[in-house]
Design a protein around this motif. Sequence first.
Motif, PDB file in Angstrom:
ATOM      1  N   ASP A 103     -21.958  41.342  16.202  1.00 20.79           N
ATOM      2  CA  ASP A 103     -22.049  41.841  14.834  1.00 20.79           C
ATOM      3  C   ASP A 103     -20.670  41.825  14.191  1.00 20.79           C
ATOM      4  O   ASP A 103     -19.736  42.468  14.684  1.00 20.79           O
ATOM      5  N   LEU A 104     -20.543  41.081  13.101  1.00 19.53           N
ATOM      6  CA  LEU A 104     -19.289  40.995  12.354  1.00 19.53           C
ATOM      7  C   LEU A 104     -19.546  41.401  10.916  1.00 19.53           C
ATOM      8  O   LEU A 104     -20.380  40.797  10.235  1.00 19.53           O
ATOM      9  N   ASP A 105     -18.868  42.442  10.466  1.00 28.85           N
ATOM     10  CA  ASP A 105     -19.031  42.946   9.105  1.00 28.85           C
ATOM     11  C   ASP A 105     -20.494  43.244   8.793  1.00 28.85           C
ATOM     12  O   ASP A 105     -21.002  42.964   7.693  1.00 28.85           O
ATOM     13  N   GLY A 106     -21.190  43.804   9.778  1.00 30.00           N
ATOM     14  CA  GLY A 106     -22.569  44.220   9.563  1.00 30.00           C
ATOM     15  C   GLY A 106     -23.595  43.108   9.665  1.00 30.00           C
ATOM     16  O   GLY A 106     -24.784  43.350   9.459  1.00 30.00           O
ATOM     17  N   VAL A 107     -23.161  41.886   9.989  1.00 27.62           N
ATOM     18  CA  VAL A 107     -24.077  40.749  10.103  1.00 27.62           C
ATOM     19  C   VAL A 107     -23.983  40.183  11.506  1.00 27.62           C
ATOM     20  O   VAL A 107     -22.881  39.982  12.029  1.00 27.62           O
TER      21      VAL A 107
END
Length: 353
Positions: free
Chosen positions: A78-82
């Motif tokens: 998960d990166l920046d909520g994605v």
Amino acid sequence: MNPVMKKVLGSSVVSALTSPLSVDDYLALIDGRLSLTEPRGRVTHAVRQTPDSVTLVIEPNDNWRGHRPGQHVLLGVDLDGVRHSRCFSVASAPGEKMLEITVKRNGDGRVSNYLVDHATRGQLVYLSPAEGEFYAQSRAPQQALLLSAGSGITPVMGVLRHWIARGELHDVVFVHYARTRADMIYAEELEALAARHAGLRVESVFTADGGQRLDDASLQNMVPDLAARETWMCGPAGFMDAAEPLITARSDAPLHREHFAATRRDAAQGEGAVQFLKSDVAASGESGSLLEVAEGAGLKPNYGCRMGICHACKCRVAEGSVRDLRTNRVRQVRDTDIQLCIHAAAGDVAVEL
């Protein structure tokens, strides 16, 4: 997780009680690895063998069903909520409790570069079931050649470790190409294995330090008995394309290529119009693969490797003409599931997206 507990938590009654959230959402509050069905894991070690790589040792949850030698998985973070997912080869031998994946920096690759720079112990990762047919047989050959270049060493290491773990290392020549020794993943381990096992000979070729690039003469010098050896190879597409005719010209023994590393898209360009039926959106098919056309139209289809390996972007085409970007083959399809990342429009196409 206890099977009885899984059955209880997976019941329709519990699902109704947790709605609109899922049972997994609540389990994640206890431990992010917990899930009723999804394979997940935590990084127990992040070892940087080279300046541009990281080896992740992952403890998977009990939804992980294991792998065969040299298979690959879709690993998500998960990166920046994605959540972003990419394919990586498994280097550990089947049956080991821990899963090992080595990631190499990849140009502008967001996931690879993030892991190389920031992966750390305790990090949660998401896993897919293992896939791939690099090593399908059950027994090791009496004589083998393992040939790799760059990060292509990872699935080949998985095969070698499998033979060693089962006591089936007979007569193996392992040839690996890297720019320098500092760039070579698993260099120290391979040297130690060769010192311990009389049946293993390692040839490391460092092309930036004067090592000769692969050609017929160098292959003959390193592997004079190639005709007797079954070969497994993995590396950049250009390396494998150059190696294959050299091997087949001198040997009729089976040759196994890891297509995960070799998948390519030639000329990601299409034509015609693309209609995304469920979204009621139309777009020109000229701007690339069907995945890229969808993204350019503002849609957010699932995807993973973007190379035709993981099948995460598979979607049904109601009807239309599509071109396989790996082979340039054009075909008419109707009510057919295809991978969006490796197909382009070859005329008007209606996609159920």
